[in-house]
Write an enzyme that holds these catalytic residues in place. Structure first.
Site, PDB file in Angstrom:
ATOM      1  N   VAL A  62       0.817  -1.228   0.000  1.00 57.35           N
ATOM      2  CA  VAL A  62       0.000   0.000   0.000  1.00 57.35           C
ATOM      3  C   VAL A  62       0.849   1.276   0.000  1.00 57.35           C
ATOM      4  CG1 VAL A  62      -2.023  -1.048   1.094  1.00 57.35           C
ATOM      5  CG2 VAL A  62      -0.281   0.069   2.526  1.00 57.35           C
ATOM      6  N   SER A 141      -6.182   4.272  15.374  1.00 60.96           N
ATOM      7  CA  SER A 141      -5.767   3.608  16.621  1.00 60.96           C
ATOM      8  C   SER A 141      -6.015   4.587  17.758  1.00 60.96           C
ATOM      9  CB  SER A 141      -4.273   3.280  16.553  1.00 60.96           C
ATOM     10  OG  SER A 141      -3.777   2.915  17.830  1.00 60.96           O
ATOM     11  N   TYR A 154       4.719   5.683  14.812  1.00 58.93           N
ATOM     12  CA  TYR A 154       3.398   5.042  14.775  1.00 58.93           C
ATOM     13  C   TYR A 154       2.322   6.024  15.241  1.00 58.93           C
ATOM     14  CZ  TYR A 154      -0.223   1.469  15.551  1.00 58.93           C
ATOM     15  OH  TYR A 154      -1.391   0.742  15.515  1.00 58.93           O
ATOM     16  N   SER A 157       1.712   8.610  12.667  1.00 58.58           N
ATOM     17  CA  SER A 157       0.998   8.084  11.493  1.00 58.58           C
ATOM     18  C   SER A 157      -0.487   7.912  11.792  1.00 58.58           C
ATOM     19  CB  SER A 157       1.615   6.756  11.047  1.00 58.58           C
ATOM     20  OG  SER A 157       1.287   5.702  11.944  1.00 58.58           O
TER      21      SER A 157
END
Ligand SMILES: NC(=O)c1ccc[n+]([C@@H]2O[C@H](COP(=O)([O-])OP(=O)(O)OC[C@H]3O[C@@H](n4cnc5c(N)ncnc54)[C@H](O)[C@@H]3O)[C@@H](O)[C@H]2O)c1
Length: 250
Positions: A62, A141, A154, A157
């Site tokens: 991706v 998340s 992370y 993102s």
């Protein structure tokens, strides 16, 4: 989901696999599975087929624009439309303090998690707008809502995904297309097993962080994705639905 054409990225494992099978169980006509992991992708395809939907695995990175363009072309070539896209592929990155993260660490996590969602939506939205219908669910998340130590790329993102979700939602709000995100808490998947390195004490530490006293399951996330993708959520767009056992509530 009766008769719908569904795309799930990161479908070879964990939450993506659970979503793919849940859409099949809910009556989807076909579920297209995109992932880097071919063995896992084919296993999910078998599970989707057993649940009664057509399954097509398309090897995809991706973070590569060419792969993503080819993926969406393949969906449209095979089925003529795209009703639901679950942009779920993601990586956790290397566990290290911000000051010890390298530029390469940053680039890889942002490339897959944030650029990957951008590239997927850039390819999916024109098809959905042409149809005047469609629903996208991006996998954010709780790390898109609060900070986590040892995971700066992370966390960045996942915050990016929530911003991308709001922006895309507004841009297509009058075109019959809805764009939402789900923010899972700590869900028992191979990703979490990599983080704990299979150490039961490390997992127990994670359980303690969850007010409900247990980790979530991939199926519990799939339920939320299914709802957001369905007509029951027809007035919901630009939203990030937190499904976290109470993690961010305290
Ligand atoms: N497990 C959790 O606790 C948790 C919590 C919040 C959010 N999430 C998010 O949920 C999503 C799924 O995570 P999971 O826990 O199921 O992890 P997982 O590692 O079990 O599954 C992730 C899948 O994404 C695929 N993938 C990775 N990089 C890719 C790429 N460049 N192109 C295509 N596919 C790629 C992997 O091969 C794998 O099949 C991720 O975006 C993750 O950040 C997970």
């Amino acid at each position: 989901m009766s008769g719908e054409i569904v795309l799930v990225t990161g479908a070879a494992s964990g939450i993506g696999r659970a979503c793919a099978v849940a859409f099949a169980n809910a009556g989807a006509k076909a579920v297209v599975l995109a992932d880097l992991d071919e063995a896992g992708g084919h296993e999910t395809a078998r599970e989707v087929a057993r649940a009664g939907a057509q399954a097509e695995f398309v090897p995809t990175d991706v973070s590569r624009p060419g792969d993503v363009e080819r993926l969406i072309q393949r969906v449209v070539e095979l089925y003529g439309r795209l009703d639901v896209a679950v942009n779920n592929a993601g990586i956790e990155g290397r566990s290290a303090r911000l000051v010890d993260q390298t530029e390469a660490d940053w680039d890889r996590v942002l490339d897959v998690n944030a650029k990957g969602v951008f590239l997927c939506m850039r390819a999916e939205l024109p098809q959905m707008v042409r149809q005047s219908s469609g629903a996208i669910v991006n996998m954010a998340s709780i790390a898109g809502i609060v900070g986590f130590t040892w995971a700066a790329p992370y966390v960045a993102s996942k915050h990016a995904i929530i911003g991308l979700t709001k922006t895309a939602a507004i841009e297509v709000s009058k075109k019959g297309v809805r764009v939402n995100a789900v923010a899972p808490g700590i869900i028992k998947t191979p990703m979490i097993d990599r983080v704990t390195k299979g150490d039961p004490q490390a997992e127990a530490g994670m359980v303690e962080l969850e007010p409900v006293g247990r980790l979530g399951t991939p199926d519990e996330i799939a339920n939320a994705v299914l709802w957001l993708a369905s007509d029951r959520a027809c007035f919901v767009t630009g939203e990030t639905l937190v499904v976290d056992g109470g993690y961010v509530a305290r």
